[in-house]
Scaffold this active site. Structure first.
Site, PDB file in Angstrom:
ATOM      1  N   HIS A  54       0.857  -1.187   0.000  1.00 42.19           N
ATOM      2  CA  HIS A  54       0.000   0.000   0.000  1.00 42.19           C
ATOM      3  C   HIS A  54       0.893   1.236   0.000  1.00 42.19           C
ATOM      4  O   HIS A  54       2.036   1.198   0.465  1.00 42.19           O
ATOM      5  CB  HIS A  54      -0.882   0.019   1.242  1.00 42.19           C
ATOM      6  CG  HIS A  54      -1.971  -0.996   1.225  1.00 42.19           C
ATOM      7  ND1 HIS A  54      -3.127  -0.841   1.944  1.00 42.19           N
ATOM      8  CD2 HIS A  54      -2.096  -2.190   0.585  1.00 42.19           C
ATOM      9  CE1 HIS A  54      -3.918  -1.884   1.761  1.00 42.19           C
ATOM     10  NE2 HIS A  54      -3.303  -2.722   0.942  1.00 42.19           N
ATOM     11  N   GLU A  56       0.988   3.908   1.810  1.00 39.33           N
ATOM     12  CA  GLU A  56       1.494   4.328   3.115  1.00 39.33           C
ATOM     13  C   GLU A  56       2.658   3.458   3.582  1.00 39.33           C
ATOM     14  O   GLU A  56       3.672   3.968   4.062  1.00 39.33           O
ATOM     15  CB  GLU A  56       0.382   4.250   4.180  1.00 39.33           C
ATOM     16  CG  GLU A  56      -0.839   5.090   3.883  1.00 39.33           C
ATOM     17  CD  GLU A  56      -1.947   4.327   3.181  1.00 39.33           C
ATOM     18  OE1 GLU A  56      -3.126   4.587   3.503  1.00 39.33           O
ATOM     19  OE2 GLU A  56      -1.655   3.490   2.313  1.00 39.33           O
ATOM     20  N   CYS A  87      -2.482  -0.226   7.337  1.00 41.28           N
ATOM     21  CA  CYS A  87      -1.681   0.996   7.241  1.00 41.28           C
ATOM     22  C   CYS A  87      -1.760   1.821   8.523  1.00 41.28           C
ATOM     23  O   CYS A  87      -0.758   2.382   8.961  1.00 41.28           O
ATOM     24  CB  CYS A  87      -2.130   1.812   6.034  1.00 41.28           C
ATOM     25  SG  CYS A  87      -1.777   0.969   4.466  1.00 41.28           S
TER      26      CYS A  87
END
Length: 147
Positions: A54, A56, A87
């Site tokens: 992801h 992040e 995250c």
């Protein structure tokens, strides 16, 4: 947030943005305590086959590598979409001081929509959280992708 939007649309691989066309266009920028940009991330799950890739998480990994430490206290993460539980957990564990996000994510959001991991009083670290920043613009990018 405008820089995170740029990353979401163009991706880290500016030389060939089409390589990331299949990934959900979420962009993240990690800023150091002095306000300098430390790292960027864009979803790369499809590109890498990594379910944890992801935006992040990638920005946190790259920023920690650049700083040479896992504790990112004093840092700010700006991301175009409300962080998910994975995250949000990574943000708490990395000790990021501030999280700024754009569009709210009512299906998986963990910064106030579905859950509020980032401000959970049971955890040992709680960053400051600012949600809905440029939500219209960030939401437009997401809606366009899913059309």
């Amino acid at each position: 947030m405008r820089r995170a939007l740029e990353v979401a649309v163009t991706g880290p691989d500016v030389a060939d943005p089409s390589r990331q066309a299949d990934d959900v266009p979420v962009g993240a920028v990690l800023y150091g305590p002095d306000g300098d940009e430390l790292a960027i991330g864009r979803n790369e799950r499809e590109l890498t086959g990594d379910p944890t890739a992801h935006a992040e998480v990638l920005a946190l990994r790259r920023g920690a590598e650049r700083l040479g430490r896992w504790r990112l206290d004093g840092c700010t993460l700006v991301v175009t979409l409300e962080p998910c539980t994975m995250c949000a957990g990574a943000l708490v564990l990395s000790r990021v001081s501030t999280v700024v996000f754009g569009a709210w994510e009512p299906k998986t959001g963990a910064a106030g929509s579905l859950w509020d991991v980032l401000r959970d009083r049971r955890l040992n670290h709680r960053p400051e959280v600012y949600g809905g920043v440029l939500a219209t613009e960030t939401g437009t990018v997401m809606r366009a992708f899913f059309r």
